[in-house]
Design a protein around this motif. Structure first.
Motif, mmCIF file in Angstrom:
data_model
loop_
_atom_site.group_PDB
_atom_site.id
_atom_site.type_symbol
_atom_site.label_atom_id
_atom_site.label_comp_id
_atom_site.label_asym_id
_atom_site.label_seq_id
_atom_site.Cartn_x
_atom_site.Cartn_y
_atom_site.Cartn_z
ATOM 1 N N GLY A 47 -1.579 -36.098 54.463
ATOM 2 C CA GLY A 47 -1.787 -34.999 55.391
ATOM 3 C C GLY A 47 -2.377 -33.776 54.723
ATOM 4 N N ALA A 48 -2.540 -32.743 55.517
ATOM 5 C CA ALA A 48 -3.139 -31.500 55.030
ATOM 6 C C ALA A 48 -2.327 -30.877 53.906
ATOM 7 N N ALA A 49 -1.009 -30.996 53.958
ATOM 8 C CA ALA A 49 -0.168 -30.409 52.906
ATOM 9 C C ALA A 49 -0.427 -31.075 51.555
ATOM 10 N N THR A 50 -0.590 -32.388 51.566
ATOM 11 C CA THR A 50 -0.885 -33.104 50.326
ATOM 12 C C THR A 50 -2.252 -32.708 49.791
ATOM 13 N N VAL A 51 -3.210 -32.564 50.680
ATOM 14 C CA VAL A 51 -4.547 -32.138 50.266
ATOM 15 C C VAL A 51 -4.476 -30.746 49.643
ATOM 16 N N GLU A 52 -3.766 -29.828 50.288
ATOM 17 C CA GLU A 52 -3.688 -28.456 49.785
ATOM 18 C C GLU A 52 -3.032 -28.376 48.413
ATOM 19 N N LYS A 53 -1.963 -29.125 48.197
ATOM 20 C CA LYS A 53 -1.296 -29.017 46.894
ATOM 21 C C LYS A 53 -2.087 -29.701 45.779
ATOM 22 N N ASN A 54 -3.110 -30.461 46.142
ATOM 23 C CA ASN A 54 -3.953 -31.127 45.148
ATOM 24 C C ASN A 54 -5.389 -30.612 45.112
ATOM 25 N N ARG A 55 -5.714 -29.664 45.961
ATOM 26 C CA ARG A 55 -7.103 -29.223 46.115
ATOM 27 C C ARG A 55 -7.766 -28.855 44.787
ATOM 28 N N ASP A 56 -7.043 -28.206 43.893
ATOM 29 C CA ASP A 56 -7.641 -27.792 42.623
ATOM 30 C C ASP A 56 -7.781 -28.940 41.631
ATOM 31 N N LYS A 57 -7.240 -30.100 41.964
ATOM 32 C CA LYS A 57 -7.287 -31.254 41.069
ATOM 33 C C LYS A 57 -8.303 -32.308 41.488
ATOM 34 N N ILE A 58 -8.814 -32.195 42.706
ATOM 35 C CA ILE A 58 -9.678 -33.264 43.219
ATOM 36 C C ILE A 58 -11.054 -32.748 43.593
ATOM 37 N N THR A 59 -12.009 -33.642 43.509
ATOM 38 C CA THR A 59 -13.385 -33.338 43.864
ATOM 39 C C THR A 59 -13.980 -34.568 44.546
ATOM 40 N N VAL A 60 -15.098 -34.367 45.208
ATOM 41 C CA VAL A 60 -15.798 -35.484 45.836
ATOM 42 C C VAL A 60 -17.055 -35.840 45.049
ATOM 43 N N GLY A 61 -17.185 -35.296 43.864
ATOM 44 C CA GLY A 61 -18.338 -35.604 43.029
ATOM 45 C C GLY A 61 -19.542 -34.783 43.423
#
Length: 101
Positions: free
Chosen positions: A73-87
């Motif tokens: 969900g959105a909460a999981t995305v938010e807590k990981n936003r600085d760790k993930i990229t789409v290339g």
């Protein structure tokens, strides 16, 4: 003046060490192990679901697209936003915020 130089040197060392520890993972190319190791709240089964979704529906255009994966969900995305990229080759994504344009 010497104290100021020491303070600045300490800040620079702290900043560079912090920056090195903030590894990112590309959700469009990462393996199950890379995803589960790099992201909070993502274990092996959710990492496998990310890869299955990517194979079925194509590359993620933005980090927010992770919410299309069941169990993320959105909460999981938010807590990981600085760790993930789409290339670099994913269209319509802002590389600074990792949000869709």
């Amino acid at each position: 003046m010497l104290k100021l130089k020491k303070l600045l040197l300490g800040f620079m060392l702290f900043s560079s060490a912090w920056g090195l520890s903030a590894e990112t993972v590309d959700i469009n190319s990462a393996t199950v192990e890379q995803l589960s190791k790099s992201m909070n709240g993502i274990g092996k089964s959710k990492a496998e679901a990310i890869i299955q979704d990517r194979e079925k529906n194509g590359k993620f255009k933005s980090v927010d697209d992770l919410t299309r994966v069941k169990g993320i969900g959105a909460a999981t995305v938010e807590k990981n936003r600085d760790k993930i990229t789409v290339g670099m080759d994913a269209p319509n994504s802002d590389p600074v915020t990792n949000k869709a344009k």
